[in-house]
Design an enzyme around this catalytic site. Structure first.
Site, PDB file in Angstrom:
ATOM      1  N   HIS A  72      -3.956  10.546  14.165  1.00 18.29           N
ATOM      2  CA  HIS A  72      -5.024  10.078  13.270  1.00 18.29           C
ATOM      3  C   HIS A  72      -5.062   8.557  13.262  1.00 18.29           C
ATOM      4  O   HIS A  72      -4.060   7.902  13.026  1.00 18.29           O
ATOM      5  CB  HIS A  72      -4.787  10.598  11.840  1.00 18.29           C
ATOM      6  CG  HIS A  72      -5.239  12.008  11.653  1.00 18.29           C
ATOM      7  ND1 HIS A  72      -5.775  12.471  10.485  1.00 18.29           N
ATOM      8  CD2 HIS A  72      -5.255  13.058  12.504  1.00 18.29           C
ATOM      9  CE1 HIS A  72      -6.090  13.750  10.612  1.00 18.29           C
ATOM     10  NE2 HIS A  72      -5.769  14.131  11.830  1.00 18.29           N
ATOM     11  N   PRO A 293       4.408  12.366  -3.203  1.00 19.28           N
ATOM     12  CA  PRO A 293       3.877  12.572  -1.848  1.00 19.28           C
ATOM     13  C   PRO A 293       2.639  11.751  -1.507  1.00 19.28           C
ATOM     14  O   PRO A 293       2.176  11.779  -0.368  1.00 19.28           O
ATOM     15  CB  PRO A 293       3.558  14.075  -1.812  1.00 19.28           C
ATOM     16  CG  PRO A 293       3.450  14.493  -3.230  1.00 19.28           C
ATOM     17  CD  PRO A 293       4.302  13.574  -4.033  1.00 19.28           C
ATOM     18  N   TYR A 385       1.110   2.430   5.186  1.00 22.00           N
ATOM     19  CA  TYR A 385       0.847   3.843   5.462  1.00 22.00           C
ATOM     20  C   TYR A 385       1.383   4.245   6.838  1.00 22.00           C
ATOM     21  O   TYR A 385       1.967   5.320   6.985  1.00 22.00           O
ATOM     22  CB  TYR A 385      -0.650   4.133   5.363  1.00 22.00           C
ATOM     23  CG  TYR A 385      -0.971   5.613   5.320  1.00 22.00           C
ATOM     24  CD1 TYR A 385      -0.946   6.319   4.121  1.00 22.00           C
ATOM     25  CD2 TYR A 385      -1.278   6.314   6.490  1.00 22.00           C
ATOM     26  CE1 TYR A 385      -1.231   7.681   4.076  1.00 22.00           C
ATOM     27  CE2 TYR A 385      -1.564   7.680   6.452  1.00 22.00           C
ATOM     28  CZ  TYR A 385      -1.539   8.350   5.248  1.00 22.00           C
ATOM     29  OH  TYR A 385      -1.810   9.702   5.200  1.00 22.00           O
TER      30      TYR A 385
END
Ligand code: RFL
Ligand code: PHB
Length: 390
Positions: A72, A293, A385
């Protein structure tokens, strides 16, 4: 029985460490309190950083991950009816993440260990690490009603948040940092195509939602829920209705729904212990730290701990130096705290907090607006991220 390293816990951190040791010819035994079927039935993380993928490759277990995993290049933040794409690839100078379920990674690691003839003792009762503050560390447990003892050079506590390793440390030797969040995540798995080709993190007045996936035909969706909620209170219809309401219309309208085959509620917490080494025992992964999470960091932190520990163990056995083992706790914690900060900030940015008030709400909106208009702010989010360097 005697081995070099006893690994307590057959989750991703224990299996990955075990494989890297085995590849280097260093004897190790894994002991877990549950059986293989149970381990393979747990549904957890889904997003792997490049560093994690690199470590899996180094362990020689990356073949299926590269074949079936979904790379991704970005994800969407939605709020106020709009989408803001975080272009990970562009903002980080070419980095991406890989979507591949933790369950599949664990299966690959277990199969490889079986092929190599590595020892895993499943269904061990009363696992206790001892002697790690001196020169004779050992692990005792009961198996089929018989007490057994394995002597070793080192113990790796890879046994998760509820494990035995951390509990074996004397109270005065360990410091705990903890934050409990006032909500949970209700997650489902369903064999329906994902609503979007990339993940959607949704901020909505009704609460946070996340649209993730496991493959092009399997979706993993979550909604923020109350800590008092029980799975039985959430029929599939109620879940789909709620998820749709928390997404902008252009996503909600194209969402395909269907029966779920897994549904569970997870509480959210941030938790860290210091240090992560106690003499000849090292804590690894969830045994030492938990993150909410929201930033997809739990499994990736377990992997970076393994990276630092394997470096120390290889140096010990191959170069007769303990410098990297001595540095393990500080190096791991330095990365852990940055991921704890990021997971906390993403959780704060995207969820509804019951006691936020109007001021907190305005700050959240300002933060989202800043993100959409500042490349620097988006870059900081993307950099965290995809995973900070080891
Ligand atoms: P694990 O995977 O918990 O594995 C620990 C292993 O130790 C065994 N064990 C024991 N063995 C012997 N004696 C004892 N006393 C023992 N106690 C436990 C257990 O049976 C198990 O096999 O820890 P590890 O390897 O450190 O891996 C960490 C990751 O699993 C974890 O960080 C992530 O899954 C966290 N997490 C998520 N992370 C994400 O990045 N994204 C997610 O969406 C996400 N969802 C989740 C999660 C963790 C969850 N937990 C722990 C309840 C959802 C859930 C429900
Ligand atoms: C998941 O696919 O389970 C997942 C993805 C991203 C997250 C958390 C969970 O931040």
């Amino acid at each position: 029985m005697r081995t070099k390293v006893v690994i307590i816990g057959s989750g991703p951190s224990g299996l990955l460490l075990g494989q890297l040791l085995t590849n280097a010819g260093i004897d190790n035994v894994i002991v877990d309190r549950v059986g293989k079927e149970h381990i393979l039935s747990r549904v957890r993380a889904g997003v792997l950083e490049e560093g994690t993928v690199g470590l899996v490759d180094r362990a020689g277990v990356g073949e299926r991950l590269h074949r079936e995993g979904l790379p991704h290049d970005g994800f969407s933040l939605t709020f106020d009816g709009r989408d803001h794409r975080i272009d990970l690839f562009d903002l980080t100078g070419g980095k991406r993440v890989m979507v591949y379920g933790q369950t599949e990674l664990t299966r690959d690691l277990i199969e490889r260990r079986e092929r190599d003839g590595g020892v895993v003792i499943y269904d061990a009762v009363n696992v206790v690490p001892s002697g790690f503050d001196g020169d004779h560390p050992h692990v005792t447990f009961e198996k089929d009603g018989v007490t057994q003892r394995i002597d070793c050079d080192f113990i790796a506590g890879c046994d998760g948040f509820h494990g035995a390793s951390r509990k074996a440390v004397p109270e005065g030797a360990i410091k705990t940092f903890e934050k409990i969040y006032p909500f949970g995540w209700l997650g489902i798995l369903a064999d329906v195509p994902p609503v979007n080709h990339e993940l959607i993190y949704a901020n909505h007045p009704r609460g946070f939602a996340l649209c993730s996936m496991r493959s092009e035909t399997r979706s993993r969706y979550y909604v923020q829920c109350s800590l008092d909620d029980k799975v039985e209170m959430w029929s599939d219809d109620r879940f789909w209705d709620e998820l749709r309401r928390r997404l902008p219309a252009h996503h909600a309208e194209v969402m395909v729904t269907g029966p779920s085959f897994e549904k569970s509620i997870a509480p959210l917490r941030s938790f860290v212990v210091e240090p992560m080494r106690f003499g000849r025992m090292f804590l690894v992964g969830d045994a030492a730290h938990i993150v909410p999470p929201t930033g997809a960091k739990g499994l990736n932190l377990a992997a970076s701990d393994v990276y630092y520990l394997i470096e120390g163990l290889l140096e010990h056995y191959q170069e007769k130096s303990d410098a990297a083992l001595d540095a393990y706790s500080a190096r791991a914690l330095s990365r852990v705290w940055k991921a704890v900060r990021f997971s906390w900030s993403m959780t704060t940015l995207l969820h509804r907090f019951p006691d936020t008030g109007d001021f907190g709400q305005k700050i959240q909106e300002a933060e989202l607006d800043y993100l959409t208009h500042s490349r620097a702010a988006s870059t900081a989010m993307a950099e965290n991220y995809v995973g900070l360097p080891y």
